[in-house]
Design a protein around this motif. Structure first.
Motif, mmCIF file in Angstrom:
data_model
loop_
_atom_site.group_PDB
_atom_site.id
_atom_site.type_symbol
_atom_site.label_atom_id
_atom_site.label_comp_id
_atom_site.label_asym_id
_atom_site.label_seq_id
_atom_site.Cartn_x
_atom_site.Cartn_y
_atom_site.Cartn_z
ATOM 1 N N UNK A 65 -10.660 -1.431 -27.993
ATOM 2 C CA UNK A 65 -11.811 -1.024 -28.787
ATOM 3 C C UNK A 65 -11.962 0.473 -28.904
ATOM 4 N N UNK A 66 -12.393 0.933 -30.078
ATOM 5 C CA UNK A 66 -12.670 2.340 -30.335
ATOM 6 C C UNK A 66 -14.066 2.453 -30.955
ATOM 7 N N UNK A 67 -14.803 3.464 -30.521
ATOM 8 C CA UNK A 67 -16.172 3.657 -31.020
ATOM 9 C C UNK A 67 -16.281 5.059 -31.611
ATOM 10 N N UNK A 68 -16.853 5.132 -32.829
ATOM 11 C CA UNK A 68 -16.877 6.387 -33.576
ATOM 12 C C UNK A 68 -18.307 6.789 -33.927
ATOM 13 N N UNK A 69 -18.539 8.078 -33.877
ATOM 14 C CA UNK A 69 -19.780 8.657 -34.381
ATOM 15 C C UNK A 69 -19.610 8.881 -35.876
ATOM 16 N N UNK A 70 -20.349 8.137 -36.674
ATOM 17 C CA UNK A 70 -20.238 8.159 -38.122
ATOM 18 C C UNK A 70 -19.058 7.293 -38.561
ATOM 19 N N UNK A 71 -18.189 7.802 -39.402
ATOM 20 C CA UNK A 71 -17.179 6.968 -40.041
ATOM 21 C C UNK A 71 -15.847 6.990 -39.290
ATOM 22 N N UNK A 72 -15.022 5.990 -39.595
ATOM 23 C CA UNK A 72 -13.684 5.870 -39.040
ATOM 24 C C UNK A 72 -12.664 6.117 -40.147
ATOM 25 N N UNK A 80 -13.906 11.955 -34.976
ATOM 26 C CA UNK A 80 -15.207 11.326 -34.709
ATOM 27 C C UNK A 80 -15.157 10.291 -33.574
ATOM 28 N N UNK A 81 -14.035 10.180 -32.869
ATOM 29 C CA UNK A 81 -13.922 9.211 -31.777
ATOM 30 C C UNK A 81 -14.736 9.683 -30.576
ATOM 31 N N UNK A 82 -15.630 8.806 -30.065
ATOM 32 C CA UNK A 82 -16.472 9.190 -28.930
ATOM 33 C C UNK A 82 -16.273 8.285 -27.718
ATOM 34 N N UNK A 83 -15.624 7.128 -27.886
ATOM 35 C CA UNK A 83 -15.375 6.250 -26.741
ATOM 36 C C UNK A 83 -14.271 5.269 -27.088
ATOM 37 N N UNK A 84 -13.528 4.862 -26.074
ATOM 38 C CA UNK A 84 -12.494 3.849 -26.251
ATOM 39 C C UNK A 84 -12.276 3.114 -24.938
ATOM 40 N N UNK A 85 -11.736 1.919 -25.026
ATOM 41 C CA UNK A 85 -11.474 1.157 -23.816
ATOM 42 C C UNK A 85 -10.452 0.071 -24.086
ATOM 43 N N UNK A 86 -9.731 -0.277 -23.028
ATOM 44 C CA UNK A 86 -8.705 -1.308 -23.130
ATOM 45 C C UNK A 86 -9.116 -2.574 -22.374
ATOM 46 N N UNK A 87 -9.218 -2.502 -21.031
ATOM 47 C CA UNK A 87 -9.334 -3.723 -20.231
ATOM 48 C C UNK A 87 -10.501 -3.741 -19.243
ATOM 49 N N UNK A 97 -17.109 -1.161 -23.818
ATOM 50 C CA UNK A 97 -17.541 0.199 -24.125
ATOM 51 C C UNK A 97 -19.035 0.306 -23.843
ATOM 52 N N UNK A 98 -19.417 1.189 -22.927
ATOM 53 C CA UNK A 98 -20.821 1.474 -22.629
ATOM 54 C C UNK A 98 -21.144 2.856 -23.186
ATOM 55 N N UNK A 99 -22.195 2.942 -23.991
ATOM 56 C CA UNK A 99 -22.441 4.197 -24.692
ATOM 57 C C UNK A 99 -23.922 4.342 -25.023
ATOM 58 N N UNK A 100 -24.399 5.572 -24.959
ATOM 59 C CA UNK A 100 -25.787 5.898 -25.281
ATOM 60 C C UNK A 100 -25.889 6.168 -26.787
ATOM 61 N N UNK A 101 -26.666 5.352 -27.492
ATOM 62 C CA UNK A 101 -26.767 5.446 -28.945
ATOM 63 C C UNK A 101 -28.156 5.905 -29.380
ATOM 64 N N UNK A 102 -28.180 6.565 -30.527
ATOM 65 C CA UNK A 102 -29.421 7.022 -31.128
ATOM 66 C C UNK A 102 -29.755 6.163 -32.348
#
Length: 276
Positions: A65-72, A80-87, A97-102
């Protein structure tokens, strides 16, 4: 299969979404991976309440998984990549993926796989202080490969007042109007120009709608442009330096089918395309 959650309090809200990776899904090369094509799905994420949210996968395939701020941007997947995770989600090779969102901001979650060319269904489980709105963003990709060789076909680039540059061209058509991206992949320092209709080498600024030099890393161009269906555009692939030759690939991404057509602008060169 065991799905991972951290401690869930009574006030926590769980949201779910299912996506599918098929041979018709768009492909990209994962960040920090030199080669390989991976099917992916893009999910737009929005929330109404700020806080820490967790996004985990639940699938029979090994997910990433990949998590982006705004667009990919699949052509530039580190932007714009802000977080990623595999296993981290479980013993079953699922991402967490644990992340603080606005609130009132746009985020993008990209679900893909650890291995190349893997297909299957993926369920996304979002846990947080409020419901998570997840909307699938469809995408298709195409790859066009060719060569620029030494011959009499040269032009002066639109932004230059002098100089001669070898080039290759390909007509481009799209099935659905929308935003499309064209990125180069080459050992050359490439330069790209996109034209609405014909490309005329003697007047290279005529019909020009977009151009780029180094929008991507490694001296590669990236053109992002809104295209209309039922029109023919012309993509010109050239170089930053004069009279330079070599091979290239163009990766195109957009909301629907992208059609390239080979044109004999370079003697002895066969251009091919693979469409996903």
């Amino acid at each position: 299969m065991r799905c991972y959650y951290e401690e869930i309090r009574a006030s926590t809200v769980i949201s779910t979404y299912s996506s599918f990776l098929t041979p018709n899904s768009a492909t990209f090369t994962r960040p920090s991976v030199v080669t390989g094509r991976y099917y992916y799905a893009v999910v737009q994420v929005s929330i109404s309440t700020p806080g820490v949210y967790q996004f985990s996968s639940f699938s029979s395939i090994d997910t990433y998984g990949y998590f982006y701020n705004d667009t990919f941007k699949s052509i530039d997947p580190s932007s714009h990549l802000i977080a990623e995770n595999d296993d981290d989600a479980s013993d079953d090779k699922q991402f967490l993926i644990s992340i603080d969102l606005q609130s009132n901001r746009r985020y993008t979650l990209v679900t893909t796989t650890h291995g190349t060319s893997v297909t299957g269904s993926i369920k996304i489980i979002a846990v947080g202080p409020a419901a998570v709105d997840m909307v699938l963003i469809s995408a298709k990709s195409a790859v066009y490969s060719g060569s620029i060789i030494s011959n009499i076909l040269t032009f002066t680039r639109p932004e230059s007042t002098s100089g001669k540059y070898y080039y290759a061209t390909t007509p481009v058509k799209v099935a659905t109007s929308g935003l499309y991206e064209f990125g180069s992949w080459s050992e050359l320092d490439t330069y790209g120009c996109l034209y609405n209709g014909r490309f005329i080498p003697l007047t290279p600024s005529l019909n020009l709608i977009a151009q780029d030099n180094d929008g991507l890393d490694d001296d590669q161009f990236l053109i992002s442009v809104h295209l209309q269906s039922n029109r023919t555009y012309t993509l010109v692939i050239t170089t930053h330096r004069e009279l330079t030759t070599g091979s290239f690939s163009i990766i195109a991404v957009g909301p629907d089918t992208i059609q390239f057509t080979s044109v004999a602008t370079t003697i002895g060169t066969m251009n091919t395309f693979i469409q996903k």
